[in-house]
Design a protein around this motif. Structure first.
Motif, short mmCIF file in Angstrom:
data_model
loop_
_atom_site.label_atom_id
_atom_site.label_comp_id
_atom_site.label_asym_id
_atom_site.label_seq_id
_atom_site.Cartn_x
_atom_site.Cartn_y
_atom_site.Cartn_z
N VAL A 33 9.87 15.32 59.79
CA VAL A 33 10.39 16.64 60.10
C VAL A 33 10.93 16.53 61.51
CG1 VAL A 33 9.84 19.06 60.52
CG2 VAL A 33 8.82 17.88 58.56
N GLU A 35 13.32 19.03 62.92
CA GLU A 35 13.66 20.32 63.53
C GLU A 35 13.16 21.42 62.61
OE1 GLU A 35 17.53 22.36 65.70
OE2 GLU A 35 17.80 20.56 64.50
N ILE A 36 12.70 22.53 63.21
CA ILE A 36 12.11 23.62 62.45
C ILE A 36 12.63 24.95 63.00
CG2 ILE A 36 9.97 24.72 61.67
CD1 ILE A 36 8.54 22.08 62.65
N PHE A 51 14.12 23.89 57.79
CA PHE A 51 13.65 22.72 58.54
C PHE A 51 14.50 21.52 58.15
CE2 PHE A 51 11.01 22.92 54.78
CZ PHE A 51 10.92 21.61 54.34
N LEU A 117 7.34 29.62 56.78
CA LEU A 117 7.01 29.05 58.09
C LEU A 117 6.43 30.14 58.98
CD1 LEU A 117 10.30 27.01 58.51
CD2 LEU A 117 8.04 26.10 57.97
N SER A 149 15.22 26.80 67.39
CA SER A 149 14.46 25.89 66.54
C SER A 149 13.57 25.02 67.41
CB SER A 149 15.41 25.03 65.70
OG SER A 149 16.23 24.24 66.55
#
Length: 174
Positions: A33, A35-36, A51, A117, A149
């Motif tokens: 992962v 970037e969120i 994400f 999220l 993000s």
């Protein structure tokens, strides 16, 4: 050469007919992962969460039947072919319409009722055929900023570093 008894080859084909593609060649940290977007402000969470996954495996990967889940019970399975080239990325989100999702280009859509999220703390686990190949958790002590993000430092893209708070920061707005 494709049958239930066949050996899996690294060729983007499900050689052993088990629903997973090249799973014998996947290792911890091959997908991260990267970037969120857990707390968008341009649009609501119900339209703008997403994400990004980065492929660090050395070859192309098909993520069909991989499972993304959290420790709160949220989970979804990638149910169609989703090929991510080596050193490239794909974005998974709840809305693929850039006009309604805040402008994100989404490669795969999942249901927010299956996986959402949390804005202050959450976890990610990525499972391939019963093996966890990525895991991380973020908390309110991380550099979380509404509308930005959470981004993994490019120099720290490894399974170990992705678990550390100092490897992540709020992205810069443009």
């Amino acid at each position: 050469s494709v049958n239930p008894g066949a050996a899996e080859d690294q060729d983007l084909v499900d050689n052993d007919c088990d629903g997973f593609v090249d799973e014998d060649f996947i290792s911890t940290g091959d997908i991260l992962v990267n970037e969120i977007m857990m707390d968008p402000v341009a649009v609501s969470d119900t339209a703008g969460e997403w994400f990004e996954l980065t492929n660090r495996s050395g070859g192309d990967l098909n993520l069909v039947n991989w499972v993304v889940y959290a420790d709160d019970g949220d989970a979804f399975t990638i149910t169609s072919d989703l090929v991510v080239a080596n050193n490239d990325y794909v974005v998974l989100g709840i809305d693929n319409d850039t006009a309604t999702n805040g402008g994100a280009t989404v490669d795969y859509v999942y249901s927010r009722s299956d996986f959402s999220l949390a804005n202050e703390s959450d976890s990610f686990f990525i499972d391939v055929d019963g093996s966890v190949i990525f895991e991380m958790s973020y908390t309110s002590t991380w550099d979380l900023e509404a509308g930005s993000s959470l981004s993994l430092d490019p120099s720290k893209r490894s399974a170990t570093n992705a678990t550390l708070t100092d490897s992540w920061c709020a992205s810069t707005r443009t």
